[in-house]
Design a protein around this motif. Sequence first.
Motif, mmCIF file in Angstrom:
data_model
loop_
_atom_site.group_PDB
_atom_site.id
_atom_site.type_symbol
_atom_site.label_atom_id
_atom_site.label_comp_id
_atom_site.label_asym_id
_atom_site.label_seq_id
_atom_site.Cartn_x
_atom_site.Cartn_y
_atom_site.Cartn_z
ATOM 1 N N ILE A 1 0.826 -1.208 0.000
ATOM 2 C CA ILE A 1 0.000 0.000 0.000
ATOM 3 C C ILE A 1 0.859 1.257 0.000
ATOM 4 C CG2 ILE A 1 -1.729 1.307 1.303
ATOM 5 C CD1 ILE A 1 -2.425 -1.460 2.665
ATOM 6 N N THR A 2 0.501 2.204 -0.868
ATOM 7 C CA THR A 2 1.031 3.558 -0.767
ATOM 8 C C THR A 2 -0.120 4.502 -0.499
ATOM 9 O OG1 THR A 2 2.998 3.238 -2.139
ATOM 10 C CG2 THR A 2 2.108 5.456 -2.016
ATOM 11 N N THR B 1 3.369 4.898 10.964
ATOM 12 C CA THR B 1 3.557 3.888 12.016
ATOM 13 C C THR B 1 2.272 3.700 12.807
ATOM 14 O OG1 THR B 1 5.902 4.457 12.191
ATOM 15 C CG2 THR B 1 4.940 3.216 14.011
ATOM 16 N N SER B 2 1.662 4.802 13.219
ATOM 17 C CA SER B 2 0.401 4.732 13.960
ATOM 18 C C SER B 2 -0.717 4.202 13.069
ATOM 19 C CB SER B 2 0.024 6.118 14.495
ATOM 20 O OG SER B 2 0.952 6.544 15.463
ATOM 21 N N PHE B 3 -0.723 4.583 11.794
ATOM 22 C CA PHE B 3 -1.747 4.114 10.863
ATOM 23 C C PHE B 3 -1.689 2.597 10.724
ATOM 24 C CE2 PHE B 3 -2.941 3.829 6.137
ATOM 25 C CZ PHE B 3 -4.300 3.708 6.412
ATOM 26 N N ARG C 1 -1.933 -9.331 9.094
ATOM 27 C CA ARG C 1 -0.980 -8.510 9.840
ATOM 28 C C ARG C 1 -0.666 -7.268 9.015
ATOM 29 N NH1 ARG C 1 2.750 -8.611 13.859
ATOM 30 N NH2 ARG C 1 4.682 -7.465 13.513
ATOM 31 N N VAL C 2 -0.811 -6.098 9.609
ATOM 32 C CA VAL C 2 -0.544 -4.833 8.920
ATOM 33 C C VAL C 2 0.651 -4.166 9.579
ATOM 34 C CG1 VAL C 2 -1.503 -2.640 8.161
ATOM 35 C CG2 VAL C 2 -3.026 -4.618 8.480
ATOM 36 N N TYR D 1 1.616 -4.277 3.805
ATOM 37 C CA TYR D 1 2.798 -3.439 4.027
ATOM 38 C C TYR D 1 2.483 -2.020 3.555
ATOM 39 C CZ TYR D 1 4.800 -8.126 4.181
ATOM 40 O OH TYR D 1 5.055 -9.454 4.478
ATOM 41 N N ILE D 2 2.665 -1.041 4.450
ATOM 42 C CA ILE D 2 2.341 0.351 4.148
ATOM 43 C C ILE D 2 3.627 1.145 3.962
ATOM 44 C CG2 ILE D 2 1.269 2.453 5.050
ATOM 45 C CD1 ILE D 2 -0.714 0.675 6.515
#
Length: 363
Positions: free
Chosen positions: A198-199, A208-210, A221-222, A237-238
């Motif tokens: 994800i972008t 990090t908080s998102f 798992r995010v 993965y963000i």
Amino acid sequence: MAKIRVVVVDDSALVRSLLTEIINRQPDMSCVGAASDPLVAREMIRELNPDVLTLDVEMPRMDGLEFLSRLMRLRPMPVVMVSTLTEQGAEITLRALEMGAVDFVAKPRIGISSGLAELSGDIVDKIRVAASAHVRRQASALSTPESRAPQSAPDTPRAPLPRLSTEKIICIGASTGGTEAIREVLMPMPADAPAIVITQHMPPGFTTSFAARLNTLCRIRVEEARDGQRILPGHAYIAPGGHHLRIDRSGSNYVAVVEDTEPVNRHRPSVEVLFRSAARVLGPNALGVMLTGMGADGAQAMREMKDAGSYNYVQDEASCVVFGMPRMAIQCGAAHEILPLNQIASALLNKLAASPSSVRHRI
């Protein structure tokens, strides 16, 4: 052409003055009022009927979240939050976005005058976008994990998903309004879903908080992507704020590449970078998703994904907060399907369930 009418709400007289000056320098907008707290702001909104509100979080008499909650239930309007670059500030900002705020600006903790001056272009851009955003009335006040579930959760395929190899990867791009749109796509995903990369346009200090917030809500798992880590099924993965994220190949594995190279389309992270890597590395093993957002970032690269064999979904106008990026993707001919937000997750899962096996990428 009528100017965008803005009311500034902040307990700092300096910040009110600076934001008023920044707004009034623009030929297409005007600061029609500046309030020191939400109770004063409430009267200004009634009297002045502004198009956009900028809202601080920490204020006397009533905090910004409580005021936002009441506003979005009783008199929905576009709101741009003004938050601080702290971990707590990031958490509060994400709650504000859940509650209906269109976007946010992270004000610096020190050097407020010079900091806001440097951010002036970003501030007025976000006010312009907010003025044309689709804002919906919120049914509830301060949200709970239960109330944050999609109101019409998409149906998952009746047949169980076949076991999918690491060859299949879902790639998502989003900007304004994207934090909630991403949540709605991720929450229905089963624990063994294909990997998701994800972008989301977001500054440093917030991703990090998102990611942590999504991780508490989803079965997959995010996490915030780390350079060189293997991209695995059951994970999302963000892109870290301030860094591009792309996909590469290492032997038989796909890996994340995180880098702080120059902005692309004025953004870092850029959807263009992620989608172009997907076109080059994944080819037909990719599923592309373009969600709500301003501008055109990622549209042309999504067409490159389609040309390379990807199957692509684009959010429709009615469900977007801002229809910029999806519109440009459609105009580029990048979309296979244009769907309401609450149908995208089920479409992805049904597409994966119908696929007899993953297509092995030729190296």
